[in-house]
Design a protein around this motif. Sequence first.
Motif, mmCIF file in Angstrom:
data_model
loop_
_atom_site.group_PDB
_atom_site.id
_atom_site.type_symbol
_atom_site.label_atom_id
_atom_site.label_comp_id
_atom_site.label_asym_id
_atom_site.label_seq_id
_atom_site.Cartn_x
_atom_site.Cartn_y
_atom_site.Cartn_z
ATOM 1 N N LEU A 51 1.493 -0.536 11.467
ATOM 2 C CA LEU A 51 0.440 -1.469 11.897
ATOM 3 C C LEU A 51 -0.307 -0.948 13.123
ATOM 4 O O LEU A 51 -1.507 -1.127 13.258
ATOM 5 N N THR A 52 0.431 -0.281 14.024
ATOM 6 C CA THR A 52 -0.189 0.163 15.276
ATOM 7 C C THR A 52 -0.704 1.598 15.212
ATOM 8 O O THR A 52 -1.294 2.076 16.174
ATOM 9 N N GLY A 53 -0.461 2.286 14.107
ATOM 10 C CA GLY A 53 -1.006 3.638 13.959
ATOM 11 C C GLY A 53 -0.078 4.750 14.386
ATOM 12 O O GLY A 53 -0.472 5.914 14.402
ATOM 13 N N LEU A 54 1.153 4.431 14.740
ATOM 14 C CA LEU A 54 2.077 5.489 15.160
ATOM 15 C C LEU A 54 2.703 6.220 13.987
ATOM 16 O O LEU A 54 3.167 7.346 14.116
ATOM 17 N N VAL A 55 2.777 5.524 12.866
ATOM 18 C CA VAL A 55 3.311 6.138 11.649
ATOM 19 C C VAL A 55 2.207 6.101 10.595
ATOM 20 O O VAL A 55 1.458 5.125 10.492
ATOM 21 N N ILE A 56 2.109 7.187 9.847
ATOM 22 C CA ILE A 56 1.039 7.289 8.850
ATOM 23 C C ILE A 56 1.464 6.593 7.550
ATOM 24 O O ILE A 56 2.525 6.884 7.003
ATOM 25 N N ARG A 57 0.635 5.651 7.115
ATOM 26 C CA ARG A 57 0.910 4.883 5.898
ATOM 27 C C ARG A 57 0.793 5.787 4.669
ATOM 28 O O ARG A 57 -0.123 6.602 4.589
ATOM 29 N N GLN A 58 1.723 5.622 3.729
ATOM 30 C CA GLN A 58 1.624 6.436 2.506
ATOM 31 C C GLN A 58 0.995 5.659 1.356
ATOM 32 O O GLN A 58 0.208 6.181 0.599
#
Lengths: 307, 256
Positions: A51-58
């Motif tokens: 949600l915050t952009g720290l992990v890239i959504r697949q």
Amino acid sequence: MKIPAVKIRGLKKSFNKVQALNGVDLTIKQGEFLGLLGPNGAGKTTTINILTGLVIRQEGITEIFGKDTVKDYRFTRSKIGIAAQELSIDWFFPIEKLLLFHAGYYGLSNSQAKERVDIIIEKLGLGEKKNTRLRQLSGGMKRRYQLAKALIHDPEIIILDEPTAGVDVELRHVLWDYLRQLHSEGKTILLTTHYIEEAELLCERVAIINKGKIIKEGSPNELTMQLGQSGLSVRLSGWDDRKKELLDDFTFTYDNGRLHFSLLDPEKDMATIIKILTNNDCHIQSVSADKASLEDVFLDLTGEKIN
Amino acid sequence: MGKVNWIGLWTLIRREVGRFFSVYRQTVLPGLISSGLYILVFGFTLEQRIEEINGIPYTLFILPGLLMMNTLTNATANTSSSMLQMKLLQQLPDILTAPLSAMEISIAYIIGGTVRGTVNGVLVMILGIVLIDLPVHSPILTVCFIIMVSWAFASLGLILGQLSDSWDQLAMMQNFFLTPLSFLGGVFYSINMLPDWAQTISLFNPIYYMINGIRFTTLGIADTSPLTSFIMALVMTMLFTISAILLMHSGKKIKE
């Protein structure tokens, strides 16, 4: 109908072939206080970090107030304030300066930033430490700073990842009071926690996540009512097996002068049971009720304890 | 917030510049002291025994090289150490979760490194002027060249910092790559003094062009065409800057 503050659909993420999120679906209404409960590795922090952009959504959809968190990241990130689980350390600046920087990243002008920093420092009791460097603060003060940072740009959605981990009881209660206040001001709050008590006390709704999937949602009361078998124990004399049929509506066992009932809502059923027993020549010596907790619900759903 | 988060960008630049100024004993003074020592050692001891190079006394000849070495090592160190430190101390999520684009974050870091590189370069230049009457043929061109090289190596430092997982890894990249290239770029000699094969190898060293360029803007002499040096520096600057921004955008080693 209002646009949801947070909308997650079919969210998937894997790390090195390990499926961390396996199709998370979650909606948080505006102004809602939602607890995301789950054991370590269930996918709580990964969900938040996407949600915050720290992990890239697949795969999947993640929206904040109807806007995509990747395409419209400036909008979505400006709406979120996050207090991460991991405490950061800084060697160079006092915390007041760090908070001013943090406000600046969110586009607050110098004067706006100064005003917000003064308010937040006061509210969170950081006044005496404002000229202290972060590395010199105690664990509790660092947690306060972490929350101050999350609130500095007055976000509409506050995400708290284990906000009371490692803090003493007194500070935990101070933080709880402050979170209640924020909620009463209309903020949407997403809280992840290991502490069942925290979720039960604070959250309007709880989502239970396990193995990268939301497995149950509802208010703490609804969940314990639906899933948790609560207990009522009656110590009595004058009981014999012929009286069993009087209590046909209930599930119970008799053992050594004690009746054990499994009930969905013991507070509601207790009066009826006592009335039936006393009207049929049973002498009640003691009654005790154990309400199911979210811990029981979690155990029932996953077969494992949350902690 | 418009298309560019100007306040966020400016704040991050202030943070980056403020960070190194708050520890100026580590970030500004060492370069000045070591350059001063080089001048003293070469000026008082070796200069009598070493011939002039292209009609320039040896101490004067090496000063532009020292200036450039100081500039590029400081520019690289600022961005690489800041990025790695923020990664290791869990500060980077504060930046990555803020409404800042990859380009804004990269540019802010690069400007921080550029300021440190420029401050160090200009201070060594002033030291040279004060101690050994360094003639600066074109002060404006010299400062512009220092700024451009600082920008290029601040970008390179950002790449190194983002790709490193530990201080050890970062030190390895600097010690085994940057320092040898700096020393072999002609700080202490003219490449005309080298055998042909070594001269050819030197032409592949980007730092050679940086040193050559600054030697021209200060002393007015150059081993190769100043225009070539300028173009090479410009190409390096563009290449490193674009690479740094693309790497930041990719999220490699900073986002999962």
